[in-house]
Scaffold this motif. Structure first.
Motif, PDB file in Angstrom:
ATOM      1  N   CYS A 329       0.832  -1.212   0.000  1.00  0.00           N
ATOM      2  CA  CYS A 329       0.000   0.000   0.000  1.00  0.00           C
ATOM      3  C   CYS A 329       0.866   1.261   0.000  1.00  0.00           C
ATOM      4  O   CYS A 329       0.531   2.259  -0.649  1.00  0.00           O
ATOM      5  CB  CYS A 329      -0.921   0.003   1.218  1.00  0.00           C
ATOM      6  SG  CYS A 329      -2.158  -1.310   1.214  1.00  0.00           S
ATOM      7  N   LEU A 333       0.377   4.471  -2.573  1.00  0.00           N
ATOM      8  CA  LEU A 333      -0.174   5.758  -2.146  1.00  0.00           C
ATOM      9  C   LEU A 333       0.854   6.880  -2.262  1.00  0.00           C
ATOM     10  O   LEU A 333       1.148   7.584  -1.301  1.00  0.00           O
ATOM     11  CB  LEU A 333      -0.696   5.669  -0.715  1.00  0.00           C
ATOM     12  CG  LEU A 333      -1.991   4.877  -0.546  1.00  0.00           C
ATOM     13  CD1 LEU A 333      -2.308   4.676   0.924  1.00  0.00           C
ATOM     14  CD2 LEU A 333      -3.145   5.562  -1.255  1.00  0.00           C
ATOM     15  N   THR A 349      -7.266   3.143   1.697  1.00  0.00           N
ATOM     16  CA  THR A 349      -7.178   3.710   3.053  1.00  0.00           C
ATOM     17  C   THR A 349      -8.220   3.130   4.005  1.00  0.00           C
ATOM     18  O   THR A 349      -7.962   3.059   5.215  1.00  0.00           O
ATOM     19  CB  THR A 349      -7.321   5.239   2.999  1.00  0.00           C
ATOM     20  OG1 THR A 349      -8.549   5.595   2.353  1.00  0.00           O
ATOM     21  CG2 THR A 349      -6.161   5.862   2.239  1.00  0.00           C
ATOM     22  N   ASP A 350      -9.377   2.723   3.503  1.00  0.00           N
ATOM     23  CA  ASP A 350     -10.391   2.164   4.402  1.00  0.00           C
ATOM     24  C   ASP A 350      -9.894   0.905   5.116  1.00  0.00           C
ATOM     25  O   ASP A 350     -10.004   0.806   6.356  1.00  0.00           O
ATOM     26  CB  ASP A 350     -11.680   1.881   3.635  1.00  0.00           C
ATOM     27  CG  ASP A 350     -12.461   3.153   3.338  1.00  0.00           C
ATOM     28  OD1 ASP A 350     -12.067   4.219   3.850  1.00  0.00           O
ATOM     29  OD2 ASP A 350     -13.442   3.090   2.583  1.00  0.00           O
ATOM     30  N   LEU A 352      -6.811   0.124   5.567  1.00  0.00           N
ATOM     31  CA  LEU A 352      -5.686   0.562   6.398  1.00  0.00           C
ATOM     32  C   LEU A 352      -6.179   1.154   7.716  1.00  0.00           C
ATOM     33  O   LEU A 352      -5.561   0.956   8.772  1.00  0.00           O
ATOM     34  CB  LEU A 352      -4.847   1.592   5.643  1.00  0.00           C
ATOM     35  CG  LEU A 352      -3.918   1.054   4.545  1.00  0.00           C
ATOM     36  CD1 LEU A 352      -3.286   2.209   3.776  1.00  0.00           C
ATOM     37  CD2 LEU A 352      -2.833   0.155   5.127  1.00  0.00           C
ATOM     38  N   LEU A 353      -7.285   1.878   7.666  1.00  0.00           N
ATOM     39  CA  LEU A 353      -7.858   2.436   8.896  1.00  0.00           C
ATOM     40  C   LEU A 353      -8.368   1.329   9.807  1.00  0.00           C
ATOM     41  O   LEU A 353      -8.317   1.444  11.036  1.00  0.00           O
ATOM     42  CB  LEU A 353      -8.982   3.413   8.547  1.00  0.00           C
ATOM     43  CG  LEU A 353      -8.531   4.729   7.917  1.00  0.00           C
ATOM     44  CD1 LEU A 353      -9.733   5.524   7.427  1.00  0.00           C
ATOM     45  CD2 LEU A 353      -7.720   5.556   8.908  1.00  0.00           C
ATOM     46  N   THR A 368       1.713   1.582   9.694  1.00  0.00           N
ATOM     47  CA  THR A 368       0.387   1.925   9.172  1.00  0.00           C
ATOM     48  C   THR A 368       0.047   3.382   9.458  1.00  0.00           C
ATOM     49  O   THR A 368      -0.416   4.109   8.580  1.00  0.00           O
ATOM     50  CB  THR A 368      -0.683   1.008   9.787  1.00  0.00           C
ATOM     51  OG1 THR A 368      -0.335  -0.357   9.554  1.00  0.00           O
ATOM     52  CG2 THR A 368      -2.051   1.302   9.192  1.00  0.00           C
ATOM     53  N   LEU A 372      -0.526   6.401   6.680  1.00  0.00           N
ATOM     54  CA  LEU A 372      -1.752   7.199   6.639  1.00  0.00           C
ATOM     55  C   LEU A 372      -1.448   8.683   6.847  1.00  0.00           C
ATOM     56  O   LEU A 372      -2.074   9.545   6.223  1.00  0.00           O
ATOM     57  CB  LEU A 372      -2.733   6.703   7.699  1.00  0.00           C
ATOM     58  CG  LEU A 372      -3.384   5.346   7.404  1.00  0.00           C
ATOM     59  CD1 LEU A 372      -4.110   4.820   8.635  1.00  0.00           C
ATOM     60  CD2 LEU A 372      -4.344   5.450   6.217  1.00  0.00           C
ATOM     61  N   THR A 375      -0.116  10.089   3.682  1.00  0.00           N
ATOM     62  CA  THR A 375      -1.218  10.208   2.722  1.00  0.00           C
ATOM     63  C   THR A 375      -2.048  11.454   3.001  1.00  0.00           C
ATOM     64  O   THR A 375      -2.461  12.156   2.071  1.00  0.00           O
ATOM     65  CB  THR A 375      -2.107   8.949   2.782  1.00  0.00           C
ATOM     66  OG1 THR A 375      -1.299   7.789   2.538  1.00  0.00           O
ATOM     67  CG2 THR A 375      -3.218   9.025   1.745  1.00  0.00           C
ATOM     68  N   GLN A 387     -11.195  13.537   1.680  1.00  0.00           N
ATOM     69  CA  GLN A 387     -10.464  12.299   1.942  1.00  0.00           C
ATOM     70  C   GLN A 387      -9.531  12.455   3.137  1.00  0.00           C
ATOM     71  O   GLN A 387      -9.365  11.538   3.936  1.00  0.00           O
ATOM     72  CB  GLN A 387      -9.637  11.923   0.703  1.00  0.00           C
ATOM     73  CG  GLN A 387     -10.464  11.460  -0.489  1.00  0.00           C
ATOM     74  CD  GLN A 387     -10.801   9.977  -0.410  1.00  0.00           C
ATOM     75  OE1 GLN A 387     -10.676   9.356   0.635  1.00  0.00           O
ATOM     76  NE2 GLN A 387     -11.237   9.422  -1.514  1.00  0.00           N
ATOM     77  N   ILE A 391      -9.495  10.285   6.951  1.00  0.00           N
ATOM     78  CA  ILE A 391      -8.349   9.584   7.545  1.00  0.00           C
ATOM     79  C   ILE A 391      -7.954  10.219   8.879  1.00  0.00           C
ATOM     80  O   ILE A 391      -7.608   9.524   9.838  1.00  0.00           O
ATOM     81  CB  ILE A 391      -7.151   9.605   6.573  1.00  0.00           C
ATOM     82  CG1 ILE A 391      -7.535   8.922   5.259  1.00  0.00           C
ATOM     83  CG2 ILE A 391      -5.934   8.938   7.191  1.00  0.00           C
ATOM     84  CD1 ILE A 391      -6.486   9.046   4.180  1.00  0.00           C
TER      85      ILE A 391
END
Length: 683
Positions: A329, A333, A349-350, A352-353, A368, A372, A375, A387, A391
């Motif tokens: 990822c 990204l 990202t979903d 990853l969250l 992680t 994020l 990003t 977006q 996040i």
């Protein structure tokens, strides 16, 4: 738009951002000859050899240059052939190099780069397919040379020297394809110091793996020619291979014959099946993921399936596999992906969250969170606030949760979480906050709200430096939502800030953040700058806090008359319960005319009948034989006018005795008061 306006600073800012964007992603022309070649270095920038420079937008060529391209390619082939036969100092070699140098210089002296590449059986120069139907033998020879050297493209930049050109031609003429391994031409460029020559190697050289359609085609023509004969059969077979390759999933492995190709295709299919069933994932699978998701032909549904395979049963995978997923990822990204596929960001990202919320391995959690956070920074820079907020909110919650958990075996570094806005991003955000476009402004506010305490430094700078009252009020409201932390920081800035203008701006909005300000206002009320003192008293008047009455009373007795006058005026506006008593006491004790006038005006504003007699005493003129100093006429006039502000019969009775006063102002006030009373009685 901004380049056509007078806002040169904003035009420069947006221009810089656009150039950075152009430097990091493909345009249509570059995509046409995309090789899939991995970028050199760490990809983080920092020098002219950096991988970002490999993605620069190519320069367009004029018609004269396009017409001379066959001559340039022919001169290059001649120089290579001559380098095989002749020594470097021979006349033939000198002539060949002179001709090549002159041909290339005709392009470079226009301050543009010359980028020559090949795609299947065609030659592209600066992204344009060149019509060389009249020079078929030249094209064929050039393609054979590029395949022998395992080169995808050659780029010459302005500043090219004769020495660089000679070194390159000598290497081309004397190198054998057996010596060319992975990264060979990159090492050659570095060792021989060729800053104005860029040599891109075919991906897959030095090993069997090939990941792009054009690379597979480029390795096939000699073999195909043996099997199916010369052109046009070769062209037909090449197109057949191209069509078949496009139908294969990105990331398949190509080799020397179809038997091995089929074997590797089956292996790839097995990898995908393993992923779909949730069995242990492999390194090869993750490599195929990156290739497939960056394939221009991939659609959103395919992307959703691929990402779903990566995160399938994630929490039950081994730490190395979970780490591999995060690294995959991370490779996706980047800013190029964010700008070219913004609709796919949530697909990555979903999950990853979800990892952020559940992961217990501190190292994986750190990676992680760091991914994020980076990003978020990119999204903010490109204006995708929606977006970024999606996040930021869970990122903040997880950070707060970790701070509360004291029993963590490994304490996470604060730096892995998003920790603020870069200066350029802050400037863009400020522009959006000031925008007349309501939607832009609302998105910017939501982003700052999502940042929480991370937005504190920026919000305070907005309060201190921005002239626009609306944007400072927005900042004040957001600061107010941050509670005690914002209050403490803003109160400290109020006292420590050296600029009077910035202290005034803080005073104008700080009551939207906190009202516990007695200590700070006691400091600013005696500021040497009038503007700061004025803003302080205005703030006190807005607060209307009885707890601040004692501060105003102290100031009313201040030795500095200007401070006393301002404090007395504020008492008159706020009208605290003790104000009349204090003001009457001052009428009897103070001597300065300005302070007495302020007391009269404040008593008139309050309008309490208990102040009638003290005001009447002020109006009594001093006789010639009086031992007391004659009263300032302005003070008597102020007392007379103050009386008219008090609704009581005794006022007219007092003013009637001054209808013939020596002061014209008092006579007029008395006449107006009596006339008004008579009119009211008549009605």
């Amino acid at each position: 738009h901004y380049q056509r306006s007078t806002n040169e600073e904003k035009a420069q800012l947006y221009g810089d951002l656009q150039q950075a964007h152009n430097d990091k992603i493909f345009d249509v022309e570059e995509a046409a000859h995309y090789t899939g070649e991995k970028l050199s270095g760490d990809g983080k920038g920092g020098g002219p050899e950096d991988s970002i420079s490999q993605l620069r937008i190519v320069d367009s060529l004029d018609w004269d240059t396009l017409a001379n391209l066959p001559e340039i390619i022919g001169a290059l082939l001649t120089a290579v052939e001559e380098s095989k036969r002749s020594s470097p100092g021979s006349q033939a070699m000198i002539d060949a190099m002179g001709h090549l140098g002159t041909s290339i210089d005709q392009v470079l002296r226009k301050n543009i780069r010359l980028h020559i590449t090949y795609l299947a059986d065609s030659v592209l120069v600066n992204g344009e397919r060149v019509d060389m139907t009249q020079h078929e033998s030249t094209v064929t020879a050039f393609l054979q040379l590029m395949r022998r050297l395992q080169l995808r493209s050659i780029t010459f930049s302005p500043g090219l020297t004769e020495q660089e050109l000679s070194l390159m031609m000598e290497t081309f003429g004397r190198i054998s394809d057996e010596k060319i391994g992975t990264g060979f031409w990159q090492h050659v460029s570095a060792e021989q110091d060729l800053p104005h020559v860029e040599l891109k190697q075919q991906r897959g050289t030095g090993g069997p793996r090939v990941s792009s359609t054009t690379e597979y085609i480029s390795t096939a023509p000699e073999k195909l020619q043996t099997e199916v004969g010369p052109s046009p059969e070769l062209e037909t077979a090449t197109k057949t291979f191209a069509h078949r390759d496009l139908e294969e999933p990105a990331g398949r492995i190509a080799s020397e014959d179809d038997r091995e190709l089929n074997t590797t295709r089956q292996a790839s299919d097995t990898i995908l099946k393993v992923a779909a069933e949730g069995v242990e994932l492999t390194h090869e699978f993750f490599e195929s993921v990156a290739d497939r998701l960056t394939d221009p032909m991939a659609d959103e549904e395919q992307a959703r399936q691929i990402i779903g395979q990566c995160f399938h049963d994630f929490e039950h995978q081994t730490p190395p596999i979970r780490t591999e997923v995060i690294h995959t990822c991370d490779g996706l990204l980047d800013e190029g992906f964010i700008t070219s596929r913004p609709q796919w960001i949530g697909l990555i990202t979903d999950p990853l969250l979800s990892v952020l919320a559940k992961e217990e391995d501190s190292r994986i959690l750190a990676e992680t969170a760091s991914l994020l956070s980076r990003t978020v920074t990119s999204l903010i820079q490109f204006g995708d606030y929606g977006q970024a907020v999606r996040i930021l909110v869970p990122l903040r919650k997880r950070q707060q949760q970790l701070r509360k958990e004291r029993d963590q075996p490994v304490q996470l570094e604060e730096g892995i979480f998003f920790h603020g806005l870069e200066p350029k991003a802050q400037q863009l955000l400020l522009e959006d906050l000031s925008s007349q476009d309501t939607s832009r402004m609302q998105e910017a506010v939501q982003l700052l709200d999502g940042l929480g305490s991370l937005a504190l430094p920026m919000l305070i700078e907005i309060v201190k430096r921005e002239d626009g009252p609306r944007i400072r009020q927005i900042a004040s409201q957001l600061l107010g939502k941050l509670g005690r932390e914002a209050s403490v920081l803003l109160r400290r800035e109020l006292v420590l800030e050296s600029s009077p203008e910035q202290r005034v701006r803080i005073l104008e909005i700080i009551d939207g953040v906190t009202q516990d300000l007695k200590k700070e206002l006691a400091y600013t009320v005696e500021d040497k700058h009038f503007s700061v003192r004025q803003a302080t008293f205005q703030l006190i008047e807005r607060l209307k806090d009885e707890n601040l009455t004692s501060l105003l009373v102290d100031c009313a007795h201040h030795k500095e008359v200007t401070i006393a006058v301002a404090a007395i005026a504020s008492l008159g506006k706020i009208k605290p319960t003790t104000a009349v008593e204090v003001l009457i006491s001052l009428l009897d004790s103070c001597k300065e005319s300005e302070r007495l006038i302020a007391c009269c005006q404040a008593l008139g504003r309050i309008g309490d009948p208990t102040s009638i007699e003290p005001l009447a005493q002020i109006m009594i003129p001093r006789r010639f034989f009086s031992l007391r100093k004659k009263r300032d006429p302005r003070v008597r006039a102020s007392a007379a006018f103050a009386l008219t502000q008090i609704a009581h019969p005794r006022v007219v009775e007092i003013l009637t005795t001054y209808l013939e006063d020596s002061d014209s102002r008092i006579r007029q006030i008395a006449h107006d008061a009596v006339s008004s009373e008579n009119s009211s009685s008549h009605i």
